[in-house]
Scaffold this active site. Sequence first.
Site, mmCIF file in Angstrom:
data_model
loop_
_atom_site.group_PDB
_atom_site.id
_atom_site.type_symbol
_atom_site.label_atom_id
_atom_site.label_comp_id
_atom_site.label_asym_id
_atom_site.label_seq_id
_atom_site.Cartn_x
_atom_site.Cartn_y
_atom_site.Cartn_z
ATOM 1 N N ASP A 32 0.826 -1.207 0.000
ATOM 2 C CA ASP A 32 0.000 0.000 0.000
ATOM 3 C C ASP A 32 0.857 1.253 0.000
ATOM 4 O O ASP A 32 2.038 1.216 0.338
ATOM 5 C CB ASP A 32 -0.932 0.005 1.215
ATOM 6 C CG ASP A 32 -0.173 0.121 2.529
ATOM 7 O OD1 ASP A 32 0.937 -0.437 2.615
ATOM 8 O OD2 ASP A 32 -0.687 0.750 3.459
ATOM 9 N N GLU A 33 0.269 2.355 -0.381
ATOM 10 C CA GLU A 33 0.868 3.686 -0.299
ATOM 11 C C GLU A 33 2.281 3.737 -0.876
ATOM 12 O O GLU A 33 3.159 4.433 -0.346
ATOM 13 C CB GLU A 33 0.860 4.166 1.153
ATOM 14 C CG GLU A 33 -0.558 4.314 1.705
ATOM 15 C CD GLU A 33 -0.618 4.668 3.176
ATOM 16 O OE1 GLU A 33 -1.528 5.401 3.566
ATOM 17 O OE2 GLU A 33 0.251 4.185 3.939
#
Length: 544
Positions: free
Chosen positions: A349-350
């Site tokens: 993620d991110e």
Amino acid sequence: MRQRRTFPRLLGSLLLAAGLAGLGLTGATGATGAPRAEALRPLGAIVPAPASVTPGGAPYTLTRATAVRVDADGTGDTDGRATRDIGRYLADLLRPSTGYPLPVVDADEARGGILLRLSPGATALGEEGYELRSGRTGVTLTAYRPAGLFRAVQTLRQQLPAAVEKRTVQPGPWRIAGGTVTDTPRYAYRGAMLDVSRHFFTVDQVKRYIDQLALYKINKLHLHLSDDQGWRIAIDSWPRLATYGGSTQVGGGPGGFYTKDDYREIVRYAASRYQEVVPEIDLPGHTNAALASYAELNCDGVAPPLYTGTAVGFSSLCVPKEITYDFVDDVIRELAALTPGRYLHIGGDEAHSTSHADYVAFMDRVQPIVAKYGKTVIGWHQLTGARPAEGALAQYWGLDRSSAAEKEQVAAAARAGTGIILSPADRAYLDMKYTKDTELGLSWAGYVEAQRSYDWDPATLLPGLPATAVAGVEAPLWTETISQSVHIDRMAFPRLPGIAELGWSPATTHDWATYRLRLAQQGPRLTALGIDYYRSPQVPWAAE
């Protein structure tokens, strides 16, 4: 006349509310307006709600003569060790508060009491289901597998007064309502995540959380072992990851890391509570601790300083470098060898500092490495923007306000065969503030009170997501603001029990009006366990 109930939503709510009120479990009874603690808890008035309850008959009362009997000749326990260990676990739970000896004996050495048995014919109960049958002469817990017996023990435990959780002798009486509970979980994956990277938590602190999770039939402990602020697991082939990358945390504290023996002890202890550890190494972003430890992992060959802030999205492994994949291979190989469970979480993620093309290329290289070492990939739902491996699970943490395109990307991957774990941040993230006045936690996903955390259905959360693709639910606890066990207590409770119920209980039991009454009765139990929970004003908490 006995009445079988499977909790159809409205009827079940009315019946259970009436039963609670009739036994003094609801309604104001004193100056505080709090409902008083129970004399005898109605059968099935627990968390998570059981699948089927048939109340009736006389209760069973524990006495000094009660024995814990084990019938260890059953499915999945050929030497009887697991059944006997569960019997000892139960006796150890009950002895301090009751003051009773509660010997653990073979089934044929006594009569009545509490019988734990595995039945080869109880296949309908599956891996974790159980039957609890209570009457005047005793209580029988039946399961097909040992995990089912362990879940049954948690139900028996909650049927007793909350004072049973105390570590000193209490007056009792210790009665279990008569009738039968037949119970199986809705979802096979029911998890809780603890972020030990932003702030480090010791082995004993993790064990304490494991015990709390066990009460609510959680079966997965997801450990977030690496992030920008700290690397928490020893890797022999890259030792500076832990000794240097693990030397700090948010705010600049001393950090820490788990030796391999430490990690093995967490895995062992979790297994004794029938929880599977899911380790996470977050890749290719959230990697500053690794990049600071080894300059060669950076594209420019320069190691950044250690990081103690809370920003996200600024770090990335160097996707084009071959040494990146040597590093990943070594880490996954060593971690997989320590982890008997099925899954290995690779984050994902991110990764804002990684181009989309590089992200896809990275996941194409890394997912086969996980498979090579015998594990199944879990990734955050951004993995669905790449090419999820066959059998992979994607963990969705989006919000109600997330874009339709993002939700459809996840749903499309699910329709193509990727299983989904649901952890919506605006409902299941335990680090979100309850209200604007909550001292701990963050609020980027919004304020998440007890009702909002509970009142959603995993099967219908995402448009276009096949219900059959839902692997289960998980409640993550990120620790930017969480540094002590008392912080975990305040943020996890009372929301964690609600997420656990969404994972375990049939959809027909899902009803906030009734759940809040059962949750209210958990308050004295949490206090008896030393858990300083948040007293949500949405719940009519029982008097302590």
